[in-house]
Each structure stands twice: as C-alpha cells, then as structure tokens.
Design a protein around this motif. Structure first.
Motif, PDB file in Angstrom:
ATOM      1  N   UNK A 183       0.851  -1.186   0.000  1.00 51.28           N
ATOM      2  CA  UNK A 183       0.000   0.000   0.000  1.00 51.28           C
ATOM      3  C   UNK A 183       0.887   1.236   0.000  1.00 51.28           C
ATOM      4  N   UNK A 184       0.832   2.004  -1.082  1.00 44.90           N
ATOM      5  CA  UNK A 184       1.642   3.210  -1.193  1.00 44.90           C
ATOM      6  C   UNK A 184       0.913   4.445  -0.679  1.00 44.90           C
ATOM      7  N   UNK A 185      -0.426   4.454  -0.786  1.00 43.30           N
ATOM      8  CA  UNK A 185      -1.192   5.638  -0.366  1.00 43.30           C
ATOM      9  C   UNK A 185      -2.575   5.199   0.101  1.00 43.30           C
ATOM     10  N   UNK A 186      -3.111   5.936   1.086  1.00 43.68           N
ATOM     11  CA  UNK A 186      -4.481   5.699   1.551  1.00 43.68           C
ATOM     12  C   UNK A 186      -5.162   7.046   1.644  1.00 43.68           C
ATOM     13  N   UNK A 187      -6.162   7.245   0.793  1.00 45.78           N
ATOM     14  CA  UNK A 187      -6.897   8.512   0.739  1.00 45.78           C
ATOM     15  C   UNK A 187      -8.286   8.327   1.316  1.00 45.78           C
TER      16      UNK A 187
END
Length: 416
Positions: free
Chosen positions: A237-241
């Motif tokens: 997981x590189x990003x969580x928006x």
C-alpha cells in the motif's frame, strides 16, 4: 592519510624495528658499495671505480639521450688506457634469479659500451669480468634499488597481500544518476464501486496485501448494505486517501497499491554519452543511502527527452524481492558500454609512484621490489599493464603504500 592506514604504517614500522630494522634490511637496501659498506668510490666519469693489481675499471650506466647501457673506461696505475687494451663483461642477477649478460665493445671515444639495454629497476647482484693487457680481473657487488625485505608474519599482520598478475578485462564505463520508479502496469488505484460512507479501514500505508484482500468496507448509499473494497493485485500500500466515516465518492481512489517485486531504474544520460549507450549492456546500480549494489541489464533507451533535465532516459529493471529498494529513491549507476580484453591487469590499489615512474611491487620470497610499468586503459577497479611485468608475477594488491614507505625509509640506491 586516514587513521586506519596511519595506524597500519606505524604498526609496520614498529614491527620492522622490533625485528632488527636496519640490520634485517641491509642486504636489500645496501649502499652502492653493497651490504651497508661505505659508498663506492667514483671516477672522473661518475662511474664506480673497481681496482685490482694496479688496474682500474670505471663502470657506469650511460643514460644520457639513449636507453640505459653499461659503459666502462680502463686505467693502469691511474692513467687512462685505450678501449682496445682490454674487454669488459657485466653479468647481473635480478630478483627471482633472472640473469643478464652485457658485453662491452670498444668505442671511438675511448670507452667500452654495451649494445644491450639495462632495464629498470637497476637492482641486481653484479659480477664484472675484465681482461686488461692480458690480466684477468673480477669484481662482485650488489647494487639494489627500490628493494626491501619484510618477513611473512609482519607482512600478514600489516595486511600486505599479493596476487599473481593475470589476464582480465577493462570496462568502458559511464557513471550516471537515476531514480527508482514502480513498473508501469503494476500499480493499482483502488476505488469504491458505489458511493457511501466508509465503515472500516483494514490496512495502512506500507502494509503488504494479497490480491483479493479486503482493504476497506463501504456502506452503499443505494442499497444501504456494506460491501468490501479489495485489492486487485498483490503488493504494498503506497497511499491511503480515506478515513472511517468519510464518504467515498463513486470512482474516487481510496488506495494506491503497487507490486514492488521489481522496479524500474530510470537513468539520466547527458550529451554525447547517449550516443554510446545501447540496450543490452551491464549496469551496476548503487543505493546512495548505504552503498548496496545490484547488477542488472539496460533494457531500453527511451526515444524522448526528460523535459526538466534535458537528458536521455535509459531504463533497466531491478529485482526487489526483499523490498529494500524503494520507489522514489535516488541511485547512481555504472553503465558498462564495452569490455576489452587485456593480457595483464592489476588492481588500482597496486599502483604507487617511485621517482617519476608508475610502479607496482613484486614479491619473491620475503623480498619486495619495484617494477616500473607502462600502463594502458583503466576502469574503476583495475588497470591494464602493457610492459614491466610478466604473467604470474606476485604483485602487492593491498597495502602497497606500506611497502613503498619501507623502501623509501631505507634510502635504496641507484648505481649509475
């Protein structure tokens, strides 16, 4: 000099002193008279005077404007004799029992001169055989230059290491900078299928996930039932928006997941270097953070130009099974454009300077001696040797500066 080499040099000096210092080195650094005796008597031509039974032979190595060669002048009772009054032969034995004979011939200027060249270093045991007006004469002495003796245990404790000269390859390398990026097609933007409030988040940035694994739970505004948002690929997981309670819009990206098992290395090449770099050549990538390296192969040179840097981008793929290479990291790389075979190579660490020569140190037994070398091409690790050595010579490849320091401390002679 760094602290560690300084300590090594000091340790070697102390060990040599403890083992006899000057006495142990006398034979190898002997004055021009040999074995620590007083300096040889010189004649009017600057050569060594050899005397016996009223006869003298003045012997020198002539170097002025010509390759080095033995030259001699004859005398009886201190008065010059014509060159035709006698004959002179000089026999030398170099380190490793390499023997040479130099026969001197009469010259119009009254001297005798050898046609054979006395190669550097001028370091050997010398035997002079002369016949003057029918009288047979002989002298023997040592004339050592750039030579020292270091016992095996002292050399080992000082880190002095030797290796045989052998064939190798010299690489034409270009060092460039680059950036690690995820491989295109291996990055997934994960969105909600239907709009609605986010009821649960199952992962954080940096978590490893498997294909089909639930990342979040969303309540659909249409059906008022919850559904799972899952990852379409395995990766990180590189990003969580997203946050619990916020509303996930239809099609809005909640997570960015990337398969980082391999990464692209985009290398920036400037100017004319781009003309020499083609796909298929080896690349060594170095991580700037800790110096770790990895080997790969250049896959393609992109047709466009990077707008910001006006560079050509060359791309390779880097395996990243352990996940320690991270996208966005700056790296440096050596691109090997060509590898050329060389009959003899030595590590760059072998090279030192002695007088105005490039030299290496050859070991025979416990004796070390300079070898002036003619050098060819080099790369980041080694250099081609065109002359001055032969295959199999045992050359100092580590701590060569310690050997140089010991030779210089001894004040090795140069008998001309």
């Amino acid at each position: 000099m760094t602290l560690r080499p300084l300590m090594s040099a000091l340790a070697l000096s102390l060990m040599l002193a403890a083992c006899g210092g000057k006495d142990d080195h006398a034979d190898d650094h002997g004055s021009e008279a040999g074995h620590g005796e007083e300096e040889a008597v010189r004649g009017e031509h600057g050569g060594r005077l050899l005397e016996q039974d009223g006869y003298r032979v003045e012997l020198a190595i002539a170097e002025s404007g010509t390759p080095p060669a033995y030259q001699a002048w004859l005398y009886r009772d201190g008065k010059p004799l014509p060159a035709t009054a006698g004959s002179v032969e000089v026999r030398v034995v170099r380190l490793g029992n390499v023997r040479e004979n130099h026969v001197l011939q009469p010259q119009p200027d009254g001297s005798l001169l050898a046609k054979s060249v006395v190669g550097e270093p001028h370091s050997f045991d010398v035997e002079v055989l002369a016949k003057v007006e029918g009288k047979s004469l002989r002298w023997a002495y040592d004339s050592y230059e750039g030579r020292t003796t270091i016992g095996a245990k002292i050399a080992e404790d000082s880190g002095i290491r030797v290796a045989p000269v052998r064939a190798g390859t010299i690489a034409d390398e270009h060092e460039v900078q680059g950036l690690l990026t995820p491989v295109e097609g291996r990055v997934a933007n994960v969105a909600a299928r239907f709009p609605g409030p986010i009821r649960r988040l199952a992962v954080n940035v940096g978590d490893r996930v498997q294909a089909g694994q639930t990342l979040a739970t969303v309540e659909s505004n249409l059906s008022l039932t919850t559904y799972s948002v899952t990852s379409p690929i395995s990766g990180v997981v590189l990003a969580r928006n997203a946050s619990v309670g916020s509303v996930a819009g239809e099609g809005a990206t909640l997570f960015e997941v990337a398969d980082l098992s391999s990464l692209w290395v985009d290398l920036h090449i400037f100017g004319s270097d781009a003309q020499h770099i083609v796909p298929g050549v080896p690349v060594t990538v170095t991580r700037l953070s800790d110096g770790a390296t990895a080997q790969t192969t250049l896959e393609r040179v992109l047709p466009g130009t990077a707008t910001a840097s006006q560079s050509t981008v060359a791309r390779a793929t880097l395996e990243n099974a352990d996940g320690l290479w991270r996208p966005g990291s700056a790296v440096k790389a050596r691109i090997t454009v060509e590898q050329q075979p060389a009959a003899m190579v030595v590590p760059l660490a072998s090279l030192q300077t002695f007088r105005d020569w490039d030299v290496v140190f050859v070991r025979v037994g416990d004796t070390y001696e300079i070898r002036p070398v003619e050098l060819g091409k080099r790369d980041a690790q080694q250099v081609e040797v065109l002359s001055g050595l032969k295959a199999g010579d045992q050359v100092v490849v580590e701590q060569s500066y310690l050997v140089k320091a010991d030779i210089e401390k001894s004040g090795a002679s140069h008998d001309h």
